[in-house]
Write an enzyme that holds these catalytic residues in place. Structure first.
Site, PDB file in Angstrom:
ATOM      1  NE  ARG A 184      -1.940  -2.026   3.571  1.00 53.54           N
ATOM      2  CZ  ARG A 184      -3.545  -2.430   4.543  1.00 53.54           C
ATOM      3  NH1 ARG A 184      -3.520  -1.668   4.987  1.00 53.54           N
ATOM      4  NH2 ARG A 184      -1.837  -3.120   4.853  1.00 53.54           N
ATOM      5  CG  ASP A 225       3.475   6.033   2.757  1.00 56.19           C
ATOM      6  OD1 ASP A 225       2.266   5.459   3.270  1.00 56.19           O
ATOM      7  OD2 ASP A 225       4.372   6.027   2.831  1.00 56.19           O
ATOM      8  NE  ARG A 262       9.065   9.247   2.156  1.00 62.57           N
ATOM      9  CZ  ARG A 262       7.962   9.449   2.523  1.00 62.57           C
ATOM     10  NH1 ARG A 262       6.837   8.717   2.636  1.00 62.57           N
ATOM     11  NH2 ARG A 262       7.998  10.353   3.303  1.00 62.57           N
TER      12      ARG A 262
END
Lengths: 270, 270
Positions: free
Chosen positions: A62, A64, A214
Site C-alpha cells: 500500500r 503512500d 525513505r
C-alpha cells in the site's frame, strides 16, 4: 448490499492478478479513502464499469501519497470468466485519463493473494542531482543540489544488509508485528537521466516496514553529502531508536518496482 | 514604446545565452503567440519581472506544439550586467510552476546569436513500445503497440545520411530557402526505459527543414514494422516528392537535445 459485498470476495469467483503501473502524483496513495483520490479507488471504479460492484481489490504494497508504481500487483475477484488480456484492455479504457495502467493480467488460483502470497518486494528510488528545477521528471524524482559520493553511500548501505532490528528506520505509525526484517539488496548506482545525473537505489526484501526505504535513502543521502560517515549508518542501526535515523526523504522519488511470487504470475515476468 | 523595444535589442546591451529545458505539453510550441501559451512567452514574461520590458528572445530552434527541449538555446539582451548564474536562478524562480527551466546561462558577445551562430542541432526522438497506456511518460513518448526491427530501420536511415535534397521529408509550410541539407547522424538504438522498451533516434545536422525529424521517424517506423523495406526509404528520398514520405509521426516524442556552436558557450557543454 451484504450479499454483493460477500459475493465479490467469494472464493468461488475467478481471481485475476493485475500488474499495475501508476504515477502517484495525483493520488493520496494506493489505499481507497473516503474523500481523496487513490489508485485502489480508481481501479475499483473501473471494475464497477465492467461488473456490478462493490469491488474490493488487494495489493502487494500500500504505497503512500506521491509514491509511484512500476510493478505493483493487485488481485480482483470477478463473476465472469474474463480473458485476462481483454480485462486489462477494458480496465485501461475506463482508467483514462488517469495515469494508471494495467500492464499485465493473469488468471490465478482462488487461494492466491497479491499481498500474502508475495515473497519479495523491490523498490527503486530516484534522486536527480541538479540545481535547476526538474521539468520532464517533476514529481518523479527527489531533487538535490549537490553531488553525492556513491561509494561512501554504498559502504554505509552495506551495513544494513541481512537480518536486523530496523526500529531506527521505521515510522512511528508502522503497523508491522516486528521490526526484525531481512534486507536482501541495497544497490546504489549513478545513471545518466534525460535531465541530468541521477542516483538510483535498488532495494529488495521479502517485506518492508513503513517508511523503511525513505528512511534508508534519507540517511544514506547524508552519507553521500559527507555529513555522516558510512560507519554512522551502522551506529544508527544498532541504536534501534527512531531518533537515530537521518531525515526521511520525500516519497515522490519512490517506485514500487516489482513484486515476487513463488511461481511466476505474469508473462512479462518470465 | 519604440524606445523600449529598440533599447531591448540594442547591440550595446549585455547579451546572455540561456540553455533551456522544457516539457512541451502545455505549450503551443516555442514561438510567442497572441492567445496561446508558449515557451518563448513564458521566458519573456519572467524577464519582465527582472527588468522592464518588452523583451524579445531568440532561440536556436522554434519547436512545434508538444515538442520538448532538453538543450534548447536562446539569448536575451539586458540592461544590467547580470551574473549569469544569478539570472538563471531569478528566471527559474519566476518561471514556476511552469515546466520550463534555465539549466545554464553564459555571457556572450554582442554579435553572438542563438540561432545564426549555431552550427549544429541534435534531436532525440523517443518511441515507447507497449500496449498499455503510458503513465510516467505520458506526452513524452510516441507510443506504439508493436515491435520494431532496429537493424532494418538503421539500414533505411543510412540512405538518408549525407548531402541530399530532402523535399520528401519537408512539410508544405517549411520556410527554408533550400531543401538541400546535410544529415550528419541518424543513429537508432533500443534502450530499457522506466516503463518498457524504448527506441531512441539520435538525429544531428547543421540545420533541419520543418517536420524533417518527424518525417524521418514516421517513415522509419514503417520500415521497423515491416511495411516498408529499407530500400523504400532511398526511393522515397530520390522521389523528391512530399507525397512519397511515410506518415509524419506525432511531435510529443521529439526533444531538441543539443545545439552546437563554434566555441563552447556553457560550462555544462565542456
Amino acid at each position: 448490499m451484504l450479499g454483493g459485498r460477500f459475493a465479490c470476495n467469494s472464493p468461488r469467483m475467478p481471481r485475476i492478478a493485475l500488474k499495475v503501473e501508476y504515477n502517484g502524483k495525483p493520488f493520496a496513495g494506493w489505499q481507497r479513502q473516503k474523500d481523496q483520490p487513490s489508485v485502489q479507488g480508481a481501479i475499483e471504479d473501473a471494475l464497477c464499469k465492467l461488473e456490478p460492484g462493490p469491488h474490493t481489490i488487494a495489493a502487494a504494497g500500500r504505497t503512500d501519497t506521491g509514491v509511484h508504481g512500476l510493478g505493483q500487483v493487485a488481485h480482483c475477484d470477478l463473476q465472469k470468466e474474463w480473458d485476462p488480456f481483454r480485462l486489462s484492455e477494458a480496465l485501461n479504457h475506463h482508467l483514462k485519463p488517469l495515469p494508471v495502467a494495467i500492464v499485465d493480467a493473469a488468471r490465478v488460483d482462488e487461494d492466491w493473494h497479491a499481498r500474502f502470497t508475495a515473497v519479495e518486494r523491490q523498490y527503486l528510488f530516484r534522486i536527480l542531482m541538479r540545481r535547476a528545477p526538474a521539468t520532464h521528471d517533476k514529481g518523479q524524482v527527489w531533487q538535490i543540489n549537490h553531488a553525492l559520493d556513491i561509494e561512501a553511500m554504498q559502504e554505509g548501505a552495506n551495513h544494513l544488509l541481512g537480518l536486523h532490528d530496523f526500529t531506527t528506520f521505521r515510522s512511528s505509525i508502522c503497523q508491522a508485528a516486528s521490526p526484525v526484517k531481512t534486507l536482501d539488496e541495497l544497490r546504489i548506482e549513478q545513471v545518466q537521466g534525460l535531465s541530468g545525473p541521477e542516483v538510483h537505489f535498488h532495494v529488495r526484501a521479502r517485506s518492508f516496514l513503513h517508511n523503511q526505504v525513505r528512511s534508508f535513502v534519507g540517511t544514506l543521502e547524508r552519507v553521500g553529502a559527507g555529513s555522516w560517515t558510512p560507519d554512522d549508518v551502522r551506529s544508527a542501526l544498532e541504536a534501534q531508536d527512531r531518533a537515530a535515523c537521518g531525515p526521511v526523504c520525500p516519497g515522490h522519488g519512490l517506485y514500487l518496482a516489482r513484486v515476487g511470487y513463488p511461481d511466476p504470475v505474469f508473462k512479462t515476468d518470465s
